[in-house]
Scaffold this motif. Structure first.
Motif, mmCIF file in Angstrom:
data_model
loop_
_atom_site.group_PDB
_atom_site.id
_atom_site.type_symbol
_atom_site.label_atom_id
_atom_site.label_comp_id
_atom_site.label_asym_id
_atom_site.label_seq_id
_atom_site.Cartn_x
_atom_site.Cartn_y
_atom_site.Cartn_z
ATOM 1 N N ASP A 156 0.916 -1.118 -0.229
ATOM 2 C CA ASP A 156 0.072 -0.087 0.082
ATOM 3 C C ASP A 156 0.870 1.123 0.058
ATOM 4 O OD1 ASP A 156 -2.466 -1.410 -0.220
ATOM 5 O OD2 ASP A 156 -2.845 -1.132 2.168
ATOM 6 N N ASN A 157 2.060 1.254 -0.416
ATOM 7 C CA ASN A 157 2.699 2.277 -0.453
ATOM 8 C C ASN A 157 3.293 2.945 0.805
ATOM 9 O OD1 ASN A 157 3.770 1.923 -3.228
ATOM 10 N ND2 ASN A 157 1.745 3.283 -3.616
ATOM 11 N N ILE A 158 3.237 2.254 1.864
ATOM 12 C CA ILE A 158 3.646 2.780 3.179
ATOM 13 C C ILE A 158 4.915 2.257 3.589
ATOM 14 C CG2 ILE A 158 3.191 2.618 5.697
ATOM 15 C CD1 ILE A 158 0.229 2.097 4.923
ATOM 16 N N ASP A 159 5.869 3.289 3.707
ATOM 17 C CA ASP A 159 7.172 3.314 4.080
ATOM 18 C C ASP A 159 7.276 2.734 5.474
ATOM 19 O OD1 ASP A 159 9.960 3.123 3.457
ATOM 20 O OD2 ASP A 159 10.185 5.083 4.600
ATOM 21 N N ILE A 160 8.184 1.710 5.798
ATOM 22 C CA ILE A 160 8.322 0.898 7.126
ATOM 23 C C ILE A 160 9.878 1.186 7.384
ATOM 24 C CG2 ILE A 160 8.064 -0.794 8.730
ATOM 25 C CD1 ILE A 160 6.041 -2.023 6.669
ATOM 26 N N SER A 161 10.174 1.832 8.751
ATOM 27 C CA SER A 161 11.510 1.839 8.988
ATOM 28 C C SER A 161 11.577 1.731 10.568
ATOM 29 C CB SER A 161 12.100 3.266 8.733
ATOM 30 O OG SER A 161 11.285 4.214 9.044
ATOM 31 N N MET A 162 12.703 1.748 11.076
ATOM 32 C CA MET A 162 13.062 1.620 12.633
ATOM 33 C C MET A 162 12.765 3.185 13.184
ATOM 34 S SD MET A 162 15.932 0.515 14.775
ATOM 35 C CE MET A 162 15.748 0.676 16.787
ATOM 36 N N ILE A 163 12.131 3.310 14.269
ATOM 37 C CA ILE A 163 11.891 4.304 14.678
ATOM 38 C C ILE A 163 13.367 4.885 15.630
ATOM 39 C CG2 ILE A 163 10.971 3.426 16.919
ATOM 40 C CD1 ILE A 163 9.001 5.862 16.895
ATOM 41 N N SER A 164 13.732 5.927 15.350
ATOM 42 C CA SER A 164 15.195 6.302 16.023
ATOM 43 C C SER A 164 14.833 6.282 17.650
ATOM 44 C CB SER A 164 15.332 7.757 15.524
ATOM 45 O OG SER A 164 14.539 8.745 16.169
ATOM 46 N N LEU A 165 15.793 6.237 18.276
ATOM 47 C CA LEU A 165 15.913 5.811 19.731
ATOM 48 C C LEU A 165 15.533 7.333 20.325
ATOM 49 C CD1 LEU A 165 19.135 3.970 20.647
ATOM 50 C CD2 LEU A 165 16.745 3.325 20.748
ATOM 51 N N GLN A 166 15.969 8.484 19.747
ATOM 52 C CA GLN A 166 15.409 9.754 20.165
ATOM 53 C C GLN A 166 14.044 9.825 20.114
ATOM 54 O OE1 GLN A 166 18.507 12.808 19.761
ATOM 55 N NE2 GLN A 166 16.990 14.352 19.062
ATOM 56 N N LYS A 167 13.504 9.709 19.156
ATOM 57 C CA LYS A 167 12.183 9.655 18.930
ATOM 58 C C LYS A 167 11.191 8.813 19.645
ATOM 59 C CE LYS A 167 11.110 12.582 15.357
ATOM 60 N NZ LYS A 167 10.145 13.741 15.557
ATOM 61 N N LEU A 168 11.904 7.640 19.997
ATOM 62 C CA LEU A 168 11.229 6.641 20.796
ATOM 63 C C LEU A 168 11.164 7.033 22.338
ATOM 64 C CD1 LEU A 168 10.105 3.583 21.078
ATOM 65 C CD2 LEU A 168 12.230 2.656 21.326
ATOM 66 N N LEU A 169 12.358 7.951 22.908
ATOM 67 C CA LEU A 169 12.409 8.275 23.852
ATOM 68 C C LEU A 169 11.255 9.560 24.164
ATOM 69 C CD1 LEU A 169 13.786 8.689 26.717
ATOM 70 C CD2 LEU A 169 15.205 10.348 25.505
ATOM 71 N N TYR A 170 11.262 10.133 23.158
ATOM 72 C CA TYR A 170 10.218 11.237 23.240
ATOM 73 C C TYR A 170 9.056 10.908 23.477
ATOM 74 C CZ TYR A 170 7.833 15.334 21.109
ATOM 75 O OH TYR A 170 6.950 16.327 20.696
ATOM 76 N N HIS A 171 8.422 9.787 22.530
ATOM 77 C CA HIS A 171 7.379 9.243 22.766
ATOM 78 C C HIS A 171 6.884 8.408 23.780
ATOM 79 C CE1 HIS A 171 6.905 10.712 18.695
ATOM 80 N NE2 HIS A 171 7.490 9.675 18.043
ATOM 81 N N LEU A 172 7.879 7.652 24.324
ATOM 82 C CA LEU A 172 7.851 6.811 25.623
ATOM 83 C C LEU A 172 7.518 7.754 26.951
ATOM 84 C CD1 LEU A 172 9.874 3.936 24.825
ATOM 85 C CD2 LEU A 172 7.624 3.778 24.804
ATOM 86 N N THR A 173 8.216 8.786 26.897
ATOM 87 C CA THR A 173 8.295 9.768 27.896
ATOM 88 C C THR A 173 7.258 10.614 28.169
ATOM 89 O OG1 THR A 173 10.145 11.058 27.288
ATOM 90 C CG2 THR A 173 10.690 9.219 28.769
ATOM 91 N N ASN A 174 6.096 10.602 27.266
ATOM 92 C CA ASN A 174 5.122 11.575 27.180
ATOM 93 C C ASN A 174 5.398 12.970 26.531
ATOM 94 O OD1 ASN A 174 3.007 10.077 28.045
ATOM 95 N ND2 ASN A 174 3.272 10.644 30.308
ATOM 96 N N GLY A 175 6.622 12.775 25.863
ATOM 97 C CA GLY A 175 7.208 13.857 25.075
ATOM 98 C C GLY A 175 6.311 14.459 24.055
ATOM 99 N N GLY A 176 5.518 13.268 23.249
ATOM 100 C CA GLY A 176 4.618 13.547 22.116
ATOM 101 C C GLY A 176 3.117 14.093 22.471
ATOM 102 N N GLU A 177 2.549 14.662 21.560
ATOM 103 C CA GLU A 177 1.143 15.206 22.035
ATOM 104 C C GLU A 177 0.212 14.220 21.785
ATOM 105 O OE1 GLU A 177 0.883 18.350 19.546
ATOM 106 O OE2 GLU A 177 2.593 19.633 20.298
ATOM 107 N N ASN A 178 0.235 13.147 21.028
ATOM 108 C CA ASN A 178 -0.725 12.348 20.806
ATOM 109 C C ASN A 178 -0.841 10.906 21.168
ATOM 110 O OD1 ASN A 178 -1.582 14.405 18.953
ATOM 111 N ND2 ASN A 178 -0.501 13.798 17.347
ATOM 112 N N ASN A 179 -0.177 10.875 22.509
ATOM 113 C CA ASN A 179 0.341 9.541 22.966
ATOM 114 C C ASN A 179 -0.859 9.334 24.130
ATOM 115 O OD1 ASN A 179 1.692 11.132 24.235
ATOM 116 N ND2 ASN A 179 3.558 10.373 24.174
ATOM 117 N N ALA A 180 -1.680 9.766 23.981
ATOM 118 C CA ALA A 180 -2.915 9.769 25.000
ATOM 119 C C ALA A 180 -3.069 8.423 25.653
ATOM 120 C CB ALA A 180 -4.374 10.218 24.370
#
Lengths: 213, 300
Positions: B274-298
């Motif tokens: 379906d033309n969706i690109d799959i890659s590994m999430i960077s550790l920096q982004k992962l840290l950002y999302h896991l520690t509630n840094g993101g806005e949409n991780n309700a």
């Protein structure tokens, strides 16, 4: 093993520390015994007087060196050993062995020097000096631990109290020792106080307190 | 699989009433490099200090080679924690030349490599005749790095080994670390904020926040668990029952989804179709999302 790597490190820092004191000692001897000769003339040089001054200054300096090193052991060198990830048990063991070695060395040197002076009851002096050095070292370890735990301003207060105590009692205790009075009581005091500080130091260091100062 | 070198069992540490480490458990294999990642105040330095016995834990055990570090003397000298400081009192009161510090370390660490230490001193252009309390922050970090590398301690811990370092010195450190690890493999833990510079080296990642472990995985397992999906928003959303969305960033009709899997082979094949690109999430982004840094991780 008595001489492990931690002891070797302690020996190295002690030798370095001793060298500094030796230089200070030589400077004091030079200024107090040689420099005056430039004014009064070298013909006035008295070997016996020089010997007495040199041994007295050396005795005073050895005492000061032991006192300063004991305080550094549980403050500066404690930090250093901690940084090298030495367990507290090992640090305390190293400090305890160092205290014993310093006491024995200090007492031997001081008592050898006292042989140059006419002192009655030498045996009692030997015991008193040995015990007093060991008490001072353990007390200073304790004070340094207090400083590291609660902040160094506590040290000032503790030393003011100690100085007051010494000024208040030194004439009496010195007199008692010279006259051979209260021998048992004084020796008992030295032993009990030393044992107290020794046990408290070892107990405190085995606990999880953070030495943050 | 290598034998377990370091094991932490129920480690809890309090600073007065503040719980800095909360019941931490993890294992690290021999000769593995672990990245310790977390935000400021997450407990990274405290954890390293507890492992290195610089702080005594309130609860739990640090086990090295199946022996409790606190009680077993045979583990002595096996750990080196490289930091940018040698302690507050030491720095403020001790006048010691840098070369004396290395001399003491050489006496203490049984595997100390003096030739290598001298090589590093030259590479970092460190003036060892200067007094330790007079050198700059970056130079103090360099002293820590040299201690860590030349000690050849079986467990070497680097706590933010870039504080005050210029980019050239950082590159020298990374190059030397990789080269030395290849020649002398050992167990390494590196705590870092500069994740992008170091993540290529990590074999295992421990992400912590508020004294608790969020992620403890080998890097290849992370690749199988966290993905970055990029493509048309509607196309990605049609698969959202197959993963947990951590964060969404949209630009027009295109979207970038940070998701937690695992996603099976069949779904991956369909996403690609379906033309969706799959890659590994960077550790920096992962840290950002896991520690509630993101806005949409309700949903965390």
């Amino acid at each position: 093993m008595l001489i492990d790597n931690s002891m070797k490190v302690m020996a190295k820092v002690f030798l370095r520390f001793m060298l500094t004191f030796l230089l200070i000692y030589l400077a004091i001897i030079f200024f107090n015994t040689i420099v005056p000769l430039f004014f009064i003339g070298f013909s006035e040089f008295d070997v016996n007087e020089f010997k007495i001054s040199a041994t007295l200054y050396l005795a005073a300096l050895i005492y000061s060196m032991l006192v300063a090193f004991a305080a550094k052991c549980t403050s500066v060198y404690y930090d250093m050993f901690t940084i090298f990830s030495i367990t507290r048990k090992r640090i305390m063991r190293t400090i305890n062995i160092t205290n014993v070695l310093l006491t024995v060395t200090g007492s031997v040197v001081l008592n050898l020097m006292l042989l140059m002076h006419d002192i009655p009851d030498r045996g009692l002096f030997l015991i008193m000096i040995t015990l007093s050095i060991y008490l001072i070292l353990n007390f200073l370890n304790f004070v340094a631990f207090l400083g590291k735990l609660f902040g160094w301003y506590y040290i000032v207060g503790t030393f003011v109290l100690l100085a007051s105590f010494i000024l208040f009692t030194v004439n009496y205790i010195g007199g008692f020792i010279q006259m051979g009075l209260f021998k048992t009581e004084i020796i008992t005091f030295f032993i009990v106080a030393t044992a107290g500080f020794f046990l408290v130091n070892n107990f405190v260091l085995s606990k999880r307190y953070e030495y943050k100062h | 699989m290598n034998p377990v070198k370091l094991k932490l069992k129920d480690i809890t540490y309090y600073y007065d009433n503040f719980r800095a480490l909360n019941n931490m458990n993890f294992e690290l294999e021999e000769n593995q490099i672990m990245g310790l990642i977390g935000r400021n105040g997450s407990g990274k330095t405290t954890l390293l200090k507890v492992i290195a016995h610089q702080l005594l834990q309130d609860k739990g055990e640090v086990i090295i080679d199946d022996k409790n570090f606190s009680t077993n003397e045979s583990n002595q000298y096996k750990i080196c924690l490289a930091r940018e400081t040698l302690g507050k009192t030491f720095e403020q009161t001790e006048i010691m030349k840098v070369k004396m510090i290395f001399d003491l370390a050489a006496t203490l660490y049984e595997n100390w490599d003096n030739t290598y230490a001298n090589h590093l001193i030259k590479r970092f252009k460190l003036n060892v005749n200067k007094k330790y309390n007079k050198i700059s922050k970056g130079m103090k970090t360099t002293v820590g790095i040299i201690l860590g590398l030349a000690s050849r301690a079986e467990i070497t811990l680097f706590d933010e080994p870039y504080v005050g370092l210029d980019p050239v010195s950082r590159e020298i450190f990374y190059a030397e670390l990789q080269k030395d690890f290849t020649q002398n493999p050992r167990t390494l833990i590196i705590s870092s904020h500069l994740i992008n510079e170091l993540e290529g080296m990590f074999e295992r990642v421990l992400i912590i926040d508020e004294g608790a472990i969020l992620v403890d995985n080998p890097i290849d397992k992370l690749k199988e668990k966290y993905y970055l999906l990029q493509g048309r928003k509607e196309a990605i959303e049609s698969y959202n029952t197959h993963f947990r969305t951590m964060n969404v960033e949209t630009i027009g009709s295109l979207a970038s989804y940070s998701v937690e899997g695992p996603i099976n082979e069949e779904i991956i094949r369909r996403l690609k179709a379906d033309n969706i690109d799959i890659s590994m999430i960077s550790l920096q982004k992962l840290l950002y999302h896991l520690t509630n840094g993101g806005e949409n991780n309700a949903d965390r």
